[in-house]
Design an enzyme around this catalytic site. Structure first.
Site, PDB file in Angstrom:
ATOM      1  N   THR A 115      96.781  -9.052  -5.475  1.00 35.88           N
ATOM      2  CA  THR A 115      96.284  -8.322  -6.640  1.00 35.88           C
ATOM      3  C   THR A 115      97.330  -7.370  -7.213  1.00 35.88           C
ATOM      4  O   THR A 115      98.054  -6.702  -6.475  1.00 35.88           O
ATOM      5  CB  THR A 115      95.021  -7.524  -6.250  1.00 35.88           C
ATOM      6  OG1 THR A 115      94.052  -8.426  -5.733  1.00 35.88           O
ATOM      7  CG2 THR A 115      94.432  -6.805  -7.451  1.00 35.88           C
ATOM      8  N   GLY A 118      97.273  -5.463 -13.226  1.00 34.50           N
ATOM      9  CA  GLY A 118      96.776  -6.253 -14.349  1.00 34.50           C
ATOM     10  C   GLY A 118      96.334  -7.652 -13.987  1.00 34.50           C
ATOM     11  O   GLY A 118      96.118  -8.479 -14.874  1.00 34.50           O
ATOM     12  N   SER A 121      91.254 -11.270  -9.886  1.00 36.60           N
ATOM     13  CA  SER A 121      90.806 -12.615  -9.546  1.00 36.60           C
ATOM     14  C   SER A 121      91.636 -13.692 -10.245  1.00 36.60           C
ATOM     15  O   SER A 121      91.701 -14.830  -9.787  1.00 36.60           O
ATOM     16  CB  SER A 121      89.328 -12.783  -9.917  1.00 36.60           C
ATOM     17  OG  SER A 121      88.509 -11.928  -9.129  1.00 36.60           O
ATOM     18  N   ALA A 167     101.171 -21.253 -13.345  1.00 41.89           N
ATOM     19  CA  ALA A 167     100.744 -21.409 -11.957  1.00 41.89           C
ATOM     20  C   ALA A 167     101.780 -22.173 -11.132  1.00 41.89           C
ATOM     21  O   ALA A 167     102.006 -21.875  -9.958  1.00 41.89           O
ATOM     22  CB  ALA A 167      99.402 -22.126 -11.889  1.00 41.89           C
ATOM     23  N   GLU A 233      89.363 -17.792   3.500  1.00 42.76           N
ATOM     24  CA  GLU A 233      89.211 -16.360   3.217  1.00 42.76           C
ATOM     25  C   GLU A 233      87.779 -16.060   2.792  1.00 42.76           C
ATOM     26  O   GLU A 233      87.178 -15.069   3.220  1.00 42.76           O
ATOM     27  CB  GLU A 233      90.181 -15.926   2.122  1.00 42.76           C
ATOM     28  CG  GLU A 233      90.023 -14.463   1.744  1.00 42.76           C
ATOM     29  CD  GLU A 233      91.002 -13.991   0.681  1.00 42.76           C
ATOM     30  OE1 GLU A 233      90.811 -12.867   0.163  1.00 42.76           O
ATOM     31  OE2 GLU A 233      91.960 -14.731   0.371  1.00 42.76           O
ATOM     32  N   GLN A 327      66.295   1.869   2.559  1.00 40.53           N
ATOM     33  CA  GLN A 327      65.014   2.356   2.025  1.00 40.53           C
ATOM     34  C   GLN A 327      64.005   2.590   3.144  1.00 40.53           C
ATOM     35  O   GLN A 327      63.242   3.566   3.116  1.00 40.53           O
ATOM     36  CB  GLN A 327      64.465   1.351   1.014  1.00 40.53           C
ATOM     37  CG  GLN A 327      63.226   1.814   0.269  1.00 40.53           C
ATOM     38  CD  GLN A 327      63.514   2.904  -0.757  1.00 40.53           C
ATOM     39  OE1 GLN A 327      64.669   3.101  -1.124  1.00 40.53           O
ATOM     40  NE2 GLN A 327      62.493   3.602  -1.194  1.00 40.53           N
ATOM     41  N   GLY A 331      64.656   9.272   3.646  1.00 37.66           N
ATOM     42  CA  GLY A 331      65.727  10.230   3.368  1.00 37.66           C
ATOM     43  C   GLY A 331      66.846  10.195   4.386  1.00 37.66           C
ATOM     44  O   GLY A 331      68.009  10.448   4.042  1.00 37.66           O
TER      45      GLY A 331
END
Length: 368
Positions: A115, A118, A121, A167, A233, A327, A331
């Site tokens: 990555t 800019g 994926s 590519a 991966e 949930q 709390g």
């Protein structure tokens, strides 16, 4: 047996220090060396290269042990099941003998730098450039969101050797950071979750490496190599998803048995019973699907589309089940002292890395 050994090691050596690593926002090299000494690094690599001679199934149970013990931030799964296989499948005999044994001991910590600021994926958008200069490559560019980025000293860099070819001009080049000049680590990125897993910016400023560090017999094979390895991966991300799902359910079931409201355990309320019945069913479906994918993968039959299904569906399910389990804690689920709170934070990135779940759906849709 490997799973049991991994759990014992993680419970004895890693879990007691995990809060320390979370605060430091990275592990230490000692933990990596201990993992190597205990056979938890490169389990699927051949014995002649220092590994244990196993398959992806062995890497899977190590990843699942990380999730079940709650030490998800220890970056050994990426090192084992993503970085090392690139060297095994595409490296020369000399490269395998040079790097894999030291990865198996933990002397070398692996990362893969895909990555960029800019290009996420969309790997065709990579701008990092490697220019040949005699018997060396000169690498310039920057990467971000790199897992193991602060500790890694063996980094597979996705780079363009011929930008004009798109590519087909992409190559994978290995950089041993201890041996080069011009390599810089940026800041350890401040993430929502997975705090103990160092994730970094990396900068390559005229970094020179031998042309012998190219993975593959010639330039331009990088994109094909990435496409061939991405299913594993994505399957590994599925392993992380199903293991956290199972841990979230286990800690939640324990909690609702102990916690009381209106004079009775929370588990006695029909809403709790029905909700957990639904979650347990979905988790079981997820486990069967994941195990089926592993079996197919070991037989070399896991196609990229099914791997994309596993990645997107299991991580969506992970985030849903962890949310529902929080949930049921009420709390207390929002308090960091309860494991479900950390799982809630750690789970979210699973829908993003390894190719976003939206990209997974695009890949699936193209096969229709």
């Amino acid at each position: 047996m490997l799973y049991d050994m991994a759990v014992r090691f993680l419970e004895a050596e890693i879990a007691p220090r995990y809060e320390e690593f979370e605060k430091a926002e990275k592990f230490d090299r000692e933990s990596w060396l201990k993992a190597g000494a205990n056979g938890l690094l490169c389990a699927s690599m051949p014995e002649k290269y220092g590994g244990s001679g196993g398959t992806y199934a062995h890497e899977s149970v190590i990843a699942e042990a990380l999730g079940h013990v709650g030490t998800d931030g220890f970056g050994i799964a990426l090192h084992n099941a993503i970085v090392a296989p690139y060297i095994l499948h595409y490296g020369s005999e000399e490269q395998k003998r040079k790097w894999l044994p030291r990865m198996a001991t933990g002397e070398l910590i692996g990362a893969i730098a895909m990555t960029e600021p800019g290009a996420g994926s969309d790997l065709q958008g990579v701008k990092t450039r490697a220019e040949k200069d005699g018997n060396q490559y000169r690498i310039n560019g920057s990467k971000t969101f790199i897992t193991n980025g602060q500790l890694a000293n063996l980094i597979i860099v996705v780079t363009k050797t011929d930008p004009e070819k798109g590519a087909k001009g992409t190559s994978l080049i290995v950089v041993e950071t201890d041996e080069v000049e011009g390599f810089e680590r940026g800041r350890n990125l401040d993430k929502i979750g997975l705090k103990s897993n160092d994730t970094s910016e990396l900068f390559f400023n005229d970094v020179r490496v031998p042309t012998a560090n190219l993975l593959g017999s010639e330039e331009g094979q990088g994109f094909v190599q990435l496409m061939q390895q991405l299913p594993q991966e994505r399957l590994l991300i599925g392993a992380q998803a199903i293991s956290m799902i199972e841990r979230a359910l286990a800690v939640t079931i324990d909690y609702v048995k102990e916690r009381k409201a209106f004079g009775k355990p929370i588990l006695d309320f029909q809403n709790t019973q029905f909700k957990l019945a639904e979650l347990k069913t979905e988790a079981t479906v997820g486990r069967v699907f994941y195990d089926n994918c592993v079996a197919r993968h070991i037989e070399s039959g896991l196609d990229p589309v099914t791997a994309s299904m596993a990645k997107y569906w299991l991580t969506d399910l992970q985030c849903k089940i962890v949310d529902e389990c929080l949930q049921l804690h009420g709390g207390y689920g929002y308090m960091n002292e309860y494991p479900i709170a950390r799982m809630y934070r750690d789970a979210r990135v699973q829908k993003i890395y390894g190719g976003t779940n939206e990209i997974m759906k695009l890949l699936i849709a193209r096969s229709l």
